[in-house]
Write a protein that holds these residues in place. Sequence first.
Motif, PDB file in Angstrom:
ATOM      1  N   ASN A  92       0.831  -1.211   0.000  1.00  0.00           N
ATOM      2  CA  ASN A  92       0.000   0.000   0.000  1.00  0.00           C
ATOM      3  C   ASN A  92       0.864   1.260   0.000  1.00  0.00           C
ATOM      4  O   ASN A  92       0.598   2.218  -0.733  1.00  0.00           O
ATOM      5  CB  ASN A  92      -0.929  -0.020   1.209  1.00  0.00           C
ATOM      6  N   SER A  93       1.909   1.264   0.818  1.00  0.00           N
ATOM      7  CA  SER A  93       2.807   2.430   0.894  1.00  0.00           C
ATOM      8  C   SER A  93       3.511   2.664  -0.438  1.00  0.00           C
ATOM      9  O   SER A  93       3.635   3.809  -0.903  1.00  0.00           O
ATOM     10  CB  SER A  93       3.847   2.229   1.993  1.00  0.00           C
ATOM     11  N   LEU A  94       3.968   1.577  -1.069  1.00  0.00           N
ATOM     12  CA  LEU A  94       4.655   1.689  -2.351  1.00  0.00           C
ATOM     13  C   LEU A  94       3.700   2.201  -3.426  1.00  0.00           C
ATOM     14  O   LEU A  94       4.081   3.021  -4.274  1.00  0.00           O
ATOM     15  CB  LEU A  94       5.240   0.334  -2.758  1.00  0.00           C
ATOM     16  N   ALA A  95       2.449   1.734  -3.393  1.00  0.00           N
ATOM     17  CA  ALA A  95       1.440   2.198  -4.359  1.00  0.00           C
ATOM     18  C   ALA A  95       1.161   3.685  -4.176  1.00  0.00           C
ATOM     19  O   ALA A  95       0.996   4.423  -5.148  1.00  0.00           O
ATOM     20  CB  ALA A  95       0.159   1.388  -4.203  1.00  0.00           C
ATOM     21  N   GLU A  96       1.118   4.142  -2.917  1.00  0.00           N
ATOM     22  CA  GLU A  96       0.865   5.562  -2.649  1.00  0.00           C
ATOM     23  C   GLU A  96       2.042   6.421  -3.097  1.00  0.00           C
ATOM     24  O   GLU A  96       1.859   7.485  -3.687  1.00  0.00           O
ATOM     25  CB  GLU A  96       0.600   5.774  -1.154  1.00  0.00           C
ATOM     26  N   MET A  97       3.272   5.970  -2.804  1.00  0.00           N
ATOM     27  CA  MET A  97       4.465   6.740  -3.173  1.00  0.00           C
ATOM     28  C   MET A  97       4.613   6.877  -4.683  1.00  0.00           C
ATOM     29  O   MET A  97       5.092   7.896  -5.173  1.00  0.00           O
ATOM     30  CB  MET A  97       5.719   6.092  -2.578  1.00  0.00           C
ATOM     31  N   THR A  98       4.202   5.846  -5.424  1.00  0.00           N
ATOM     32  CA  THR A  98       4.346   5.867  -6.888  1.00  0.00           C
ATOM     33  C   THR A  98       3.075   6.352  -7.584  1.00  0.00           C
ATOM     34  O   THR A  98       2.996   6.320  -8.812  1.00  0.00           O
ATOM     35  CB  THR A  98       4.701   4.457  -7.402  1.00  0.00           C
ATOM     36  N   LEU A  99       2.078   6.795  -6.795  1.00  0.00           N
ATOM     37  CA  LEU A  99       0.798   7.288  -7.338  1.00  0.00           C
ATOM     38  C   LEU A  99       0.152   6.264  -8.256  1.00  0.00           C
ATOM     39  O   LEU A  99      -0.443   6.605  -9.286  1.00  0.00           O
ATOM     40  CB  LEU A  99       1.010   8.608  -8.080  1.00  0.00           C
ATOM     41  N   ASN A 100       0.274   4.994  -7.872  1.00  0.00           N
ATOM     42  CA  ASN A 100      -0.358   3.917  -8.629  1.00  0.00           C
ATOM     43  C   ASN A 100      -1.758   3.712  -8.058  1.00  0.00           C
ATOM     44  O   ASN A 100      -1.964   2.946  -7.120  1.00  0.00           O
ATOM     45  CB  ASN A 100       0.481   2.633  -8.510  1.00  0.00           C
ATOM     46  N   TYR A 101      -2.736   4.412  -8.641  1.00  0.00           N
ATOM     47  CA  TYR A 101      -4.087   4.401  -8.081  1.00  0.00           C
ATOM     48  C   TYR A 101      -4.745   3.029  -8.179  1.00  0.00           C
ATOM     49  O   TYR A 101      -5.544   2.657  -7.318  1.00  0.00           O
ATOM     50  CB  TYR A 101      -4.947   5.450  -8.791  1.00  0.00           C
ATOM     51  N   SER A 102      -4.426   2.284  -9.228  1.00  0.00           N
ATOM     52  CA  SER A 102      -5.002   0.942  -9.376  1.00  0.00           C
ATOM     53  C   SER A 102      -4.644   0.054  -8.181  1.00  0.00           C
ATOM     54  O   SER A 102      -5.498  -0.566  -7.557  1.00  0.00           O
ATOM     55  CB  SER A 102      -4.506   0.298 -10.669  1.00  0.00           C
ATOM     56  N   TRP A 103      -3.336   0.048  -7.853  1.00  0.00           N
ATOM     57  CA  TRP A 103      -2.904  -0.799  -6.741  1.00  0.00           C
ATOM     58  C   TRP A 103      -3.210  -0.159  -5.391  1.00  0.00           C
ATOM     59  O   TRP A 103      -3.342  -0.865  -4.388  1.00  0.00           O
ATOM     60  CB  TRP A 103      -1.414  -1.115  -6.865  1.00  0.00           C
ATOM     61  N   GLN A 104      -3.336   1.164  -5.337  1.00  0.00           N
ATOM     62  CA  GLN A 104      -3.785   1.794  -4.094  1.00  0.00           C
ATOM     63  C   GLN A 104      -5.163   1.273  -3.727  1.00  0.00           C
ATOM     64  O   GLN A 104      -5.447   0.976  -2.561  1.00  0.00           O
ATOM     65  CB  GLN A 104      -3.856   3.318  -4.260  1.00  0.00           C
ATOM     66  N   ALA A 105      -6.038   1.171  -4.743  1.00  0.00           N
ATOM     67  CA  ALA A 105      -7.396   0.673  -4.507  1.00  0.00           C
ATOM     68  C   ALA A 105      -7.369  -0.772  -4.017  1.00  0.00           C
ATOM     69  O   ALA A 105      -8.070  -1.144  -3.064  1.00  0.00           O
ATOM     70  CB  ALA A 105      -8.224   0.784  -5.788  1.00  0.00           C
TER      71      ALA A 105
END
Length: 531
Positions: A92-105
């Motif tokens: 989740n942290s990596l998805a947020e840092m890279t602005l990967n909204y798909s994986w953030q979800a």
Amino acid sequence: MKKVLIICFFLLFCQYYTFGQETKGDEFDKRYIEVNVSLVATNVVEAERVADSLLAVASSDEQKIKSYMLLAKIYENKGDMSKSIKSAIKANSLAEMTLNYSWQAVTSGLLSTTFRRLGLMKVSERYLVQAEKANEKQSDKERQVLTRINIAHEWYFHAVAENDYHKAKKYVLQAASNIKMEGNEDKRALLIKATNDQLNAICELHIGDINNTDSLLEASLKKLGGMETNLKPYIYRIMAESALAKKDLEKANQCLNLIDPYLKEKNVEELEMLTYETKAVYYKMRGDFSLSNDYTAKAIHIKDNSIKIAQQISDGLIDEIGTDKEIYENRYMMAIVGLVLVVLCFIIFSGYLILLKRHYKKRYHQLRERDVKDQALDAGSSSVSHPIALSKREIELKKEAKEINISKETEDRLYQGFLFEERDLFFIDKTTSLAKLASSIGTNQRYASYIVQKYRSMDFYTYLQTNRINYIIGRIKSDPTLLDFKLAHLAEMCGFSSLSTFSTAFKNQTGLPPSAFVHFTKKELEESGGQ
């Protein structure tokens, strides 16, 4: 009953997301899908080994996120919820840092499921809201639809936790409205459809429509076919519950027997607890109260143990969150202090530059005023000698010159020769030297030095530096286009072999570096041109 398919849903989070991706022959994605869909259900030890290998070879942020999510699923299957949550939080942290909204979800949804299982409903709901917001920001419409199904299913489990099956059914129907995959679906697509049928069947069972429950469960199994997945034993258990509701003990026993191989091969406490609860009801209806009580005790033991483990995990997470918070607060304070220091350094440096600029500007104007005075003196004087009082060094040079015995005739001849060379600008020649000057005026170096010292009141080296600087300043004044030339070119024009020597000589003579002189001269020309 309210937790009947929580583990299955937990496993589906990653599967929903990966459905919309094309592997394009990528070996990483092929191996990832293989582990995600099948290997976790058949050999969790091997699945963990492969997942660790995938994390080690992951070459992109998205592959790392996938690997962490895969490990989260595997740890959850092994019952190690602490490691499962930590892996999911890393993803989740990596998805947020890279602005990967798909994986953030996806990662937020998974954490929502996990915290709900721990009984931390508010935390779970907060992550689920984050998942919804991130999902609406992603650009891939196919993934967006798949994640909407995922989120709708999680809201279903929240409703089930409240024993509100009518509300839960609305979420199942909402998910169904987004399931529009047709044609030759792969394993993941079929798993999504089968799961939705199963969740719908649970709602129908608790609402009271048993016939519809059975048809939905049969449809779910048909979609799975020969696929090996953790969803099947949960379907068998609901089929057993449905049979018991119809008092069909034989059918219930058949369904319960189908679950036994899964209990032997896997250590899934959730499935064990739910199956023991159903068996307790089954044996009670058969009149075997001893076995019924045994299974009830086993189910209660697992439930109590799960509550203790959940409490330990939640306490550990709270401690860890507190520690992380302290770490981040310290980092934040360090960042603030660092920022303040940077700002202070910037202010000090800016102040220094302002003062330096003011100093150079003052020096430039002094230089201009001196030039004006020199021009006035030159215009009013017919004598070669300078009317200004001589400096101590100049007096010493005059004295040294007097000590040389030279006839008046020779001195006049040499001085005239020197004037000729001076008018010919011999000093801007890079190769010029005292020996070369002496040769040019027909004498030796001692007499040549004498002429320079007597008539220019400086030694030969100082004479060269001074005249070269005066020459280039004069050229710039007469031809302002030179202001746009590089300093190295100006240095070469006046006889300096290097820019550093030119800059040092220029600053020693004028009190300004050549760059500052050029800057202020340009500015002065712009101001005079605009008037």
